[in-house]
Scaffold this active site. Structure first.
Site, mmCIF file in Angstrom:
data_model
loop_
_atom_site.group_PDB
_atom_site.id
_atom_site.type_symbol
_atom_site.label_atom_id
_atom_site.label_comp_id
_atom_site.label_asym_id
_atom_site.label_seq_id
_atom_site.Cartn_x
_atom_site.Cartn_y
_atom_site.Cartn_z
ATOM 1 N N GLY A 715 -16.482 -21.610 -15.435
ATOM 2 C CA GLY A 715 -17.603 -22.131 -14.673
ATOM 3 C C GLY A 715 -17.159 -22.556 -13.293
ATOM 4 O O GLY A 715 -16.005 -22.351 -12.890
ATOM 5 N N PHE A 717 -16.691 -25.517 -12.196
ATOM 6 C CA PHE A 717 -15.818 -26.678 -12.137
ATOM 7 C C PHE A 717 -14.780 -26.717 -13.252
ATOM 8 O O PHE A 717 -14.093 -27.711 -13.416
ATOM 9 C CB PHE A 717 -16.644 -27.968 -12.190
ATOM 10 C CG PHE A 717 -17.708 -28.044 -11.139
ATOM 11 C CD1 PHE A 717 -19.050 -28.037 -11.478
ATOM 12 C CD2 PHE A 717 -17.370 -28.072 -9.796
ATOM 13 C CE1 PHE A 717 -20.029 -28.086 -10.512
ATOM 14 C CE2 PHE A 717 -18.347 -28.148 -8.822
ATOM 15 C CZ PHE A 717 -19.688 -28.137 -9.174
ATOM 16 N N GLY A 718 -14.661 -25.645 -14.017
ATOM 17 C CA GLY A 718 -13.683 -25.691 -15.086
ATOM 18 C C GLY A 718 -13.710 -24.458 -15.957
ATOM 19 O O GLY A 718 -14.478 -23.519 -15.748
ATOM 20 N N ASP A 842 -29.300 -29.003 -13.706
ATOM 21 C CA ASP A 842 -28.744 -27.645 -13.723
ATOM 22 C C ASP A 842 -29.136 -26.923 -15.006
ATOM 23 O O ASP A 842 -28.295 -26.339 -15.695
ATOM 24 C CB ASP A 842 -27.227 -27.687 -13.583
ATOM 25 C CG ASP A 842 -26.654 -26.329 -13.175
ATOM 26 O OD1 ASP A 842 -25.456 -26.090 -13.411
ATOM 27 O OD2 ASP A 842 -27.410 -25.494 -12.637
#
Length: 1013
Positions: A715, A717-718, A842
């Site tokens: 994703g 962010f990770g 989101d």
């Protein structure tokens, strides 16, 4: 001598010159094909799988992926096949320069724009497949120049206009598939010239007019499918002369007339006859039994009359008989003879005879039907008598509908043998006797409808084994005794209706187990005692009816915790005391407390402001309220008592307040001292899990050193890995490792920790633990451990080409309804039932995960926001966000600098809902120049609703129809109308115009309930 030598020399030179023309060199034709391929690549704007990365000069173009060249002309391209490659962009007209091309296949990509007219120059072309793209424009009439074409497949595009008559020139065509477009106009009669045609599919368009009789010339035709259009008139008699026909589908039109008596002789090879939702009349011909290969007769929602032919029993392959909603009859034992004969159909799976004019009794021979039968419906007929015990022989049944008839006698014990039964509807009959204790084996039952009968006795405790039950209706019977604690199933999520019986005793304390139920109806019984304070355990309860009983005492203050409650009816009881203050702050839309003994001052806020929504008659000691209530003024004596009481309270609390201030001062200095002393020991991110904490080494081992074999996805962010850890059962977990190189990664970790610390809900991803440590290189490491979801994200189910690890499997209509309800319920919890409202920010398919039972869980709270002021209008208490979320799902006001709000989440949910039911992503390239998914759907709503929904929702593996098509067709249509309508309400441009998610949950459940009958 010299002359002969000269002649010999000339001949040799001529031969050498001729041979030089045949030598395979880098000819002009070779350069033309190479240039055409490079021009095609130049217009490809997206290639996520890098399929075209090797299309360069390093290798010969005939060795490029997807390209094949001929044997006799080894440098000339004869085949270009690039299916399911996620390619996007436009199709280059330069492909017309591949003059030796025999096959062009670009199916299941994302090509936009139009079909180039230049494709008509490919006169050698044998096959063209551009299906599964969002291509627009018209079908080029120039395709008629490709007279050697054998196959045309343009399924599932956005093609418009009419079917070009020039296609009738392609006389070698074997298959013509134009399914799922926006084509209009008539079917060109010239298509009857395609005498080699085997497959003819024009279904799911907007075609009008009649079916041309010229199609009867297609004597070798095996499949004709023009479902879901606007065709009218009669079915041409000439079509019945096509003896090779195997699949004959004309459903969802407005066709009239009758079937010919010799249809069986006309279609000896027929396998599927699908004619439902038309205006056909007359009898079902007896000759249909001559179609020895027939496996499906789907003729529901027409006007067929007469008897069902007994000769159907000779069809050994027959699996489906769906003839509900007609005018079919059976009165005498002889008329019912077709049931006797159907016992020979060992493959029979669906028998739907509901909504006809059948009379008499259910034949005993029904017990001889195939054990493969899973759907049996005889409801809404004039059938009388008892339910035959032999029904217990049909061990494959999952759904029985015998509702709204004249059935009598007891429920047979033998139904207990149907251990895989999921739904039984015996409502609206005169069935008598006690509810038999047969439910011990029915552990898969999800719907039980026995209302409006003559059932007596107690509700059996054995029903406790029905742990999958979601909805139960035993209303309008003669049941007595207490409400058993055992029937308070945690699985009940839709409704429990025990109204209009003779039940007595108290309301069980175990009612708190109904955490997910939406409606409880206990009206018109002999229930007594007080309402237990545990009732606030019904966290999502929307409607509670306790009227016309003998309840007494005061209302528990815990009522105020039921923030989802919209309808409350306590009328005609003996309740007393004052109404709890908390009732003023509930989101009630209707309140009936009439004919009780309530007293004191009536509140003036909330629902009490609407005189049409509140009924307080028959409570003589109530006073005050808004003037329109016309209640008596509250007497001075009561007011004086209140003043005296308030004085005492003020004195007491003043004393307590002074003492509290002193204590607070002492605590302040003590805490300040402790804070300094233990400052270095305090966690930097402030998340306190009750679960076992894990270290970096634990995670490193559990993921096999972050092996790619355990990689689930990446994703913004990770990265998420699959791991085996001893935290909870099951041991398989998901580990989200935050990317701390990204500045937002650490902030995301803090946000998710904060959001997940205090929220618990069955439709939210469950956090098991966390890790904040350093890795083997001494670098900061942060990770969250979640419950693993074996069925992945909703994204991979809606758009299966995005996932190569799982074979295609379409989500059915009921599965999509369940997922939509799950997500809406999760949002309702986040917005209205936590300590503070949480805005997800989101919401999209990739953040909706599915467990092993296909229950949806909302995850990824990295962008979540908290709305601090609980009692102030949400839109004013939001926190500024900038633009948060994913393009396509972001509400328009965020793009103009507005603050995060629950209305923003509702917009994202509306987009998600439209995507679930249309199968179209809001980021598809077709949505340009101001067009969007909501606008496209709105332009087709409501008249063309069936054209915009994803038709895969009626499919399962292999493209077979699911049981969903056995629902009433009108019910399916009404369900989709409700869902799409409210989805559009969520997507309103102005936030205040959007529907509240609590209201939407109610509407979705109501639509699903109606769909399931």
């Amino acid at each position: 001598m010299k002359a002969s030598s000269f002649i010999f020399l000339v001949l040799n030179l001529h031969i050498l010159c001729s041979l030089s023309l045949l030598v395979p060199t880098k000819s002009a034709s070779n350069e033309t094909d190479l240039s055409a391929l490079l021009s095609f690549k130049a217009l490809v704007s997206g290639d996520p799988l890098d399929i075209l990365s090797s299309w360069n000069g390093s290798v010969h173009h005939c060795q490029w992926p997807g390209v094949r060249c001929g044997r006799h002309h080894p440098d000339r391209v004869t085949s270009l096949v690039l299916n399911s490659g996620h390619l996007s962009g436009q199709i280059s007209p330069a492909l017309s320069n591949l003059t030796f091309l025999l096959e062009l296949s670009l199916s299941d990509n994302q090509f936009t724009g139009i079909m180039p007219e230049e494709l008509g120059k490919l006169t050698r072309l044998r096959s063209i497949d551009l299906s599964g793209n969002p291509l627009g424009g018209y079908i080029p009439s120039t395709l008629g120049n490709c007279t050697k074409l054998l196959h045309i497949n343009l399924r599932k595009n956005n093609l418009q206009g009419t079917i070009p008559s020039s296609l009738g020139l392609c006389k070698n065509l074997v298959s013509l598939v134009l399914t799922s477009n926006n084509l209009v106009g008539n079917i060109p009669p010239i298509l009857g010239n395609l005498t080699s045609l085997l497959l003819f599919r024009l279904d799911v368009n907007n075609l009008t007019g009649s079916i041309p009789s010229s199609l009867g010339q297609l004597r070798v035709l095996r499949t004709i499918c023009v479902n879901d259009n606007l065709l009218s008139g009669e079915i041409p008699r000439s079509l019945y002369n096509i003896s090779s026909m195997e699949i004959f589908q004309l459903a969802y039109n407005n066709l009239q007339g009758s079937l010919p008596s010799d249809i069986g002789a006309s279609f000896p090879n027929l396998a599927a006859l699908v004619l439902f939702a038309n205006q056909l009349h007359g009898q079902i011909p007896d000759s249909i039994s001559n179609c020895s290969y027939l496996y499906s007769i789907a003729a529901a929602s027409n006007k067929f009359t007469g008897l069902i032919p007994s000769s159907l029993g000779s069809l050994q392959n027959l699996a489906v008989i769906a003839v509900s909603d007609n005018l079919l009859e059976a009165k005498t034992t002889r008329d019912w003879g077709f049931i006797d004969q159907l016992g020979n159909c060992t493959e029979l799976q669906v028998l739907d005879l509901g909504y006809n004019q059948f009379q008499g009794t259910i034949p005993i021979s029904i017990g001889n039907l195939s054990t493969s039968l899973y759907f049996l419906s005889l409801g809404n007929n004039g059938i009388s008598g008892s339910i035959p015990a032999v029904i217990g022989n049909l061990v494959g049944l999952t759904r029985i509908q015998l509702d709204s008839m004249l059935l009598s006698g007891p429920i047979p014990q033998e139904i207990g043998k149907l251990w895989i039964l999921e739904l039984i509807d015996l409502s609206n009959n005169t069935i008598s006797g006690e509810i038999p204790p047969i439910f011990t084996n029915l552990t898969r039952m999800s719907r039980l409808f026995l209302q409006n009968n003559e059932l007596q006795g107690n509700i059996p405790e054995q029903m406790s084994h029905m742990q999958s039950l979601e909805s139960m209706n035993l209303s309008d019977n003669k049941l007595v005794g207490n409400i058993p604690n055992e029937i308070m199933f945690q699985s009940l999520s839709i409704a429990l209706d025990l109204s209009n019986n003779y039940l007595s005793g108290a309301l069980p304390l175990e009612i708190s187990k109904l955490k997910n139920i939406q409606t409880v109806i206990l009206s018109n019984n002999n229930l007594s005692g007080e309402i237990p304070s545990t009732i606030d355990g019904c966290e999502v309860l929307q409607a509670l009816y306790l009227d016309r009983n003998m309840f007494d005492g005061s209302l528990p203050s815990s009522f105020g915790n039921m923030r989802s409650l919209q309808v409350l009816d306590l009328s005609h009881n003996s309740f007393s005391g004052e109404l709890p203050d908390s009732i003023d702050y509930m989101k009630l839309q209707h309140l009936n407390i009439s004919y009780n003994n309530f007293e004191g001052e009536l509140p003036k806020g909330g629902v009490f402001q609407n005189i049409t929504a509140v009924d307080v008659r028959g409570n003589p000691d109530l006073c005050g309220g808004i003037p329109q209530m016309k209640l008596q003024r509250c007497v001075t004596r009561i007011q004086e008592h209140k003043r005296n009481y308030q004085r005492i309270i003020i004195i007491v609390f003043s004393t307590i307040g002074a003492f509290a201030c002193l204590c607070m001062a002492i605590c302040f200095f003590a805490c300040r001292y402790c804070r300094r002393t233990h400052k270095n020991a305090k966690s930097s991110y402030g998340m306190q899990f009750e679960h076992k904490r894990v270290s970096y080494n634990d995670i490193f081992k559990a993921t096999d050193g972050f092996s790619l074999d355990n990689l689930v996805g990446r994703g913004a962010f990770g990265t998420v890995y699959k791991a085996t850890m001893n935290l909870e059962t099951p041991a398989i977990v998901a580990v989200k490792v935050l990317d701390l190189q990204n500045q937002a990664g650490s902030k995301t970790f803090l946000t998710e920790c904060k959001a997940l610390r205090n929220i618990r809900h069955r439709n939210l991803v469950k956090v098991l633990s966390s890790c904040s440590s350093i890795d083997h290189n001494g670098t900061d490491f942060k990770a969250l451990i979640f419950e693993f979801m074996p069925n992945g994200s909703l994204e991979t189910w809606l758009h299966p080409t995005a996932c190569t690890a799982r074979p295609f499997e379409a989500l059915s209509l009921t599965q999509r309804m369940d997922i939509a309800i799950d997500v809406a319920t999760a949002l309702d919890y986040l917005h209205h039932h936590g300590t503070v409202p949480i805005v997800h920010c989101d919401l999209k398919p990739s953040n909706v995960l599915l467990d092993s039972e296909m229950i949806a869980h909302v995850g990824d709270f990295g962008l979540a926001k908290f709305l601090v002021q609980r009692d102030i209008m949400i839109s004013h208490s939001a926190i500024s966000t900038g633009i948060r979320g994913t393009i396509g799902y972001i509400p328009p006001e965020y793009g103009m600098g507005a603050q995060a709000s629950v209305q923003g989440d509702v917009y994202s949910y509306g987009i998600l809902l439209l995507e679930i039911f249309t199968g179209m992503s809001p980021t598809d390239e077709q949505f340009v120049d101001g067009m969007s998914l909501p606008k496209l759907v709105e332009s087709s709503f409501p008249e063309s609703i069936m054209e915009i929904v994803d038709h895969k929702l009626f499919l399962t593996n292999g493209g077979k129809q699911t049981g969903d098509y056995t629902h009433e067709l009108d019910g399916i249509h009404q369900c989709l109308l409700t869902v799409i309508h409210h989805g559009l309400m969520c997507c309103k441009e102005v936030p205040s115009d959007r529907i509240d998610i609590q209201d939407f949950v109610k509407e979705l459940n109501s639509a699903k309930e109606k769909l399931l009958g």
